[in-house]
Design a protein around this motif. Structure first.
Motif, PDB file in Angstrom:
ATOM      1  N   ASP A 173      50.011   8.649  57.171  1.00  0.00           N
ATOM      2  CA  ASP A 173      49.464   9.792  57.914  1.00  0.00           C
ATOM      3  C   ASP A 173      50.401  10.995  57.907  1.00  0.00           C
ATOM      4  N   ASP A 174      51.702  10.747  57.993  1.00  0.00           N
ATOM      5  CA  ASP A 174      52.662  11.854  58.056  1.00  0.00           C
ATOM      6  C   ASP A 174      52.615  12.711  56.798  1.00  0.00           C
ATOM      7  N   LEU A 175      52.253  12.119  55.692  1.00  0.00           N
ATOM      8  CA  LEU A 175      52.244  12.840  54.421  1.00  0.00           C
ATOM      9  C   LEU A 175      51.112  13.848  54.337  1.00  0.00           C
ATOM     10  N   TRP A 176      50.087  13.670  55.153  1.00  0.00           N
ATOM     11  CA  TRP A 176      48.884  14.492  55.036  1.00  0.00           C
ATOM     12  C   TRP A 176      48.700  15.430  56.215  1.00  0.00           C
ATOM     13  N   GLN A 177      49.795  15.719  56.913  1.00  0.00           N
ATOM     14  CA  GLN A 177      49.745  16.682  58.014  1.00  0.00           C
ATOM     15  C   GLN A 177      50.134  18.056  57.473  1.00  0.00           C
ATOM     16  N   PHE A 178      49.212  18.718  56.819  1.00  0.00           N
ATOM     17  CA  PHE A 178      49.526  20.040  56.258  1.00  0.00           C
ATOM     18  C   PHE A 178      48.384  21.004  56.515  1.00  0.00           C
ATOM     19  N   GLU A 179      48.707  22.280  56.413  1.00  0.00           N
ATOM     20  CA  GLU A 179      47.716  23.342  56.576  1.00  0.00           C
ATOM     21  C   GLU A 179      47.210  23.748  55.202  1.00  0.00           C
ATOM     22  N   SER A 180      45.902  23.654  54.999  1.00  0.00           N
ATOM     23  CA  SER A 180      45.331  24.071  53.716  1.00  0.00           C
ATOM     24  C   SER A 180      45.564  25.559  53.498  1.00  0.00           C
ATOM     25  N   THR A 181      45.836  25.921  52.261  1.00  0.00           N
ATOM     26  CA  THR A 181      46.106  27.318  51.921  1.00  0.00           C
ATOM     27  C   THR A 181      45.289  27.718  50.696  1.00  0.00           C
ATOM     28  N   VAL A 182      45.287  28.997  50.409  1.00  0.00           N
ATOM     29  CA  VAL A 182      44.750  29.464  49.137  1.00  0.00           C
ATOM     30  C   VAL A 182      45.641  28.909  48.029  1.00  0.00           C
ATOM     31  N   THR A 183      45.044  28.296  47.033  1.00  0.00           N
ATOM     32  CA  THR A 183      45.815  27.761  45.908  1.00  0.00           C
ATOM     33  C   THR A 183      45.129  28.143  44.598  1.00  0.00           C
ATOM     34  N   LEU A 184      45.905  28.075  43.527  1.00  0.00           N
ATOM     35  CA  LEU A 184      45.340  28.259  42.192  1.00  0.00           C
ATOM     36  C   LEU A 184      44.782  26.949  41.643  1.00  0.00           C
ATOM     37  N   GLY A 185      44.977  25.869  42.362  1.00  0.00           N
ATOM     38  CA  GLY A 185      44.418  24.594  41.954  1.00  0.00           C
ATOM     39  C   GLY A 185      45.176  23.910  40.841  1.00  0.00           C
ATOM     40  N   GLY A 186      46.423  24.258  40.645  1.00  0.00           N
ATOM     41  CA  GLY A 186      47.221  23.598  39.613  1.00  0.00           C
ATOM     42  C   GLY A 186      47.944  24.568  38.714  1.00  0.00           C
TER      43      GLY A 186
END
Length: 440
Positions: A173-186
């Protein structure tokens, strides 16, 4: 060309390529007003969808959004059809590219790359949402990875060590505590365009590859750093300094996880396309990856060097004569399959014959169930393997040069300033040679 830009006076044209087996027919058109435009023509439905996505993304970058970026993004010019293919016309950006394994540490390229990625991640999510592009929460990103791991494991070709490692990471669970952001997708290393500054070294002046623009896991745009072991620490440090967001303690671990999962995506792609040659290639890469791991865990407190960076170093040990050269729709200008899947002259005819055969269904799967499973697998997003090519290059550098281990992101002490300056001068000289050799 004139259909995409009515009234344009074309004075010249030349080819545009990064030297790989590109999926697009690409060219450069010179206009009477001095501008140069890039034209890419899709060869199939998949590349047509990619060009359509890029067109939407570039149009979503309003003047206000572009003003927030410290570099240029290609300007959208227009779309048309050339023959039976969809064509996208964009502004041609200046600058030179650097392969991942050649990115030098320290100030200059590495720091500029980190700051540039942070600038993209700092864009308002409304830029993506207003254009109707994909958005994923942390939980949705996690669920997508879980489906990929399960689908790859269902082929029976993933080493158990990797399956356990990946499932443990998904369950953390700790690994997936993040805020989604604008990304280029790779992002890839070759997404960046540089100009050289005599004092500060190469600086990013342009960024390519906007077709994956979305809201999602920021680690997607940092997974390529597995192929840039010398520069990774400085890119991460510059990113952390520039990003205006709460610290993401799992960012680097997720980036390593995503780098490893590129091999799983390649396996799933081959299985869904009923291509035993691709499946065998992916399986060989996964075995080498598993054998090269120094740790079975992907945890936030995992020391550097025990994740995918060290694992990818083992990939050079994959016998080149055990894998076939393949021709798939995943090719890009930045991806040369001959670097990864060299055909053995003595077995090429046999492998070519096998390429059209379907892999043997897993025990317990009826034919209808197997066909349904494959149809579902075709919906799983796959990505080009330019990062895999870079990973091989990066792995060789790490193995052959003991001095290429990660160095701290902190600034060098004053006593080392002369050595640092000399290293930067040498790096700039090397990059100029790269620029000259790539100018065509």
């Amino acid at each position: 060309m004139t259909a995409a830009l009515p009234g344009a006076e074309v004075t010249g044209a030349r080819s545009l390529s990064a030297g790989g087996d590109g999926r697009f027919d690409s060219g450069i058109a010179s206009l009477a007003d001095g501008r140069e435009l890039a034209i890419r023509v899709a060869d199939d439905d998949e590349t047509a969808r990619e060009l359509a996505a890029e067109a939407i993304a570039l149009r979503a970058l309003t003047d206000g959004a572009r003003a927030m970026l410290p570099f240029a993004a290609p300007a959208y010019i227009g779309e048309t059809r050339i023959g039976d293919g969809r064509a996208l016309v964009t502004e041609l950006l200046p600058g030179f590219q650097i392969e991942a394994a050649m990115v030098p540490p320290g100030r200059g390229a590495a720091e500029s790359m980190g700051a540039s990625i942070a600038a993209v991640h700092g864009l308002p999510t409304s830029v993506v949402r207003s254009a109707g592009l994909a958005t994923r929460s942390a939980e949705e990103s996690r669920a997508e990875i879980e489906r990929l791991v399960d689908t790859a494991a269902a082929t029976g070709r993933v080493p158990a060590r990797l399956t356990v490692r990946w499932r443990d990471a998904v369950a953390d669970d700790d690994l997936w505590q993040f805020e989604s952001t604008v990304t280029l997708g790779g992002v890839q290393a070759t997404s960046f365009l540089f100009e050289d500054d005599p004092d500060d070294g190469p600086a990013v002046i342009g960024l390519l590859g906007w077709h994956g623009l979305s809201v999602g896991d920021p680690a997607l745009d940092l997974s390529w750093l597995s192929a840039a072991p010398d520069a990774a620490d400085d890119v991460h440090a510059a990113y952390a300094r520039a990003i205006e967001r709460a610290p993401d303690s799992g960012l680097e671990v997720r980036a390593r996880l995503l780098a490893e999962l590129e091999f799983a995506r390649w396996l799933v792609h081959g299985d869904s396309m009923r291509r035993p040659d691709i499946v065998d290639d992916a399986a060989a890469l996964l075995v080498a990856l598993a054998e090269g791991l120094n740790s079975d865990d992907l945890h936030i407190d995992e020391p550097r060097g025990t994740g995918v960076d060290s694992a990818l170093d083992a990939l050079d040990r994959v016998p080149r004569d055990t894998a076939s050269e393949v021709d798939t729709s995943m090719h890009t200008d930045a991806y040369n399959p001959e670097e990864l899947w060299a055909r053995d002259a003595e077995t090429s005819d046999e492998e070519t014959t096998r390429a059209g055969d379907a892999p043997t269904p897993l025990p317990g799967f009826a034919a209808d169930a197997e066909d349904a499973r494959r149809a579902e697998m075709l919906n799983i997003e796959t990505e080009d393997l330019s990062g895999v090519t870079n990973a091989f290059a990066g792995s060789r550098d790490v193995r052959d040069d003991p001095s290429s281990s990660h160095r701290p992101a902190a600034a060098a002490p004053e006593d080392d300033e002369d050595d640092t300056d000399e290293a930067q001068r040498a790096a700039r000289a090397a990059l100029q040679r790269w620029k000259s050799s790539s100018s065509e």
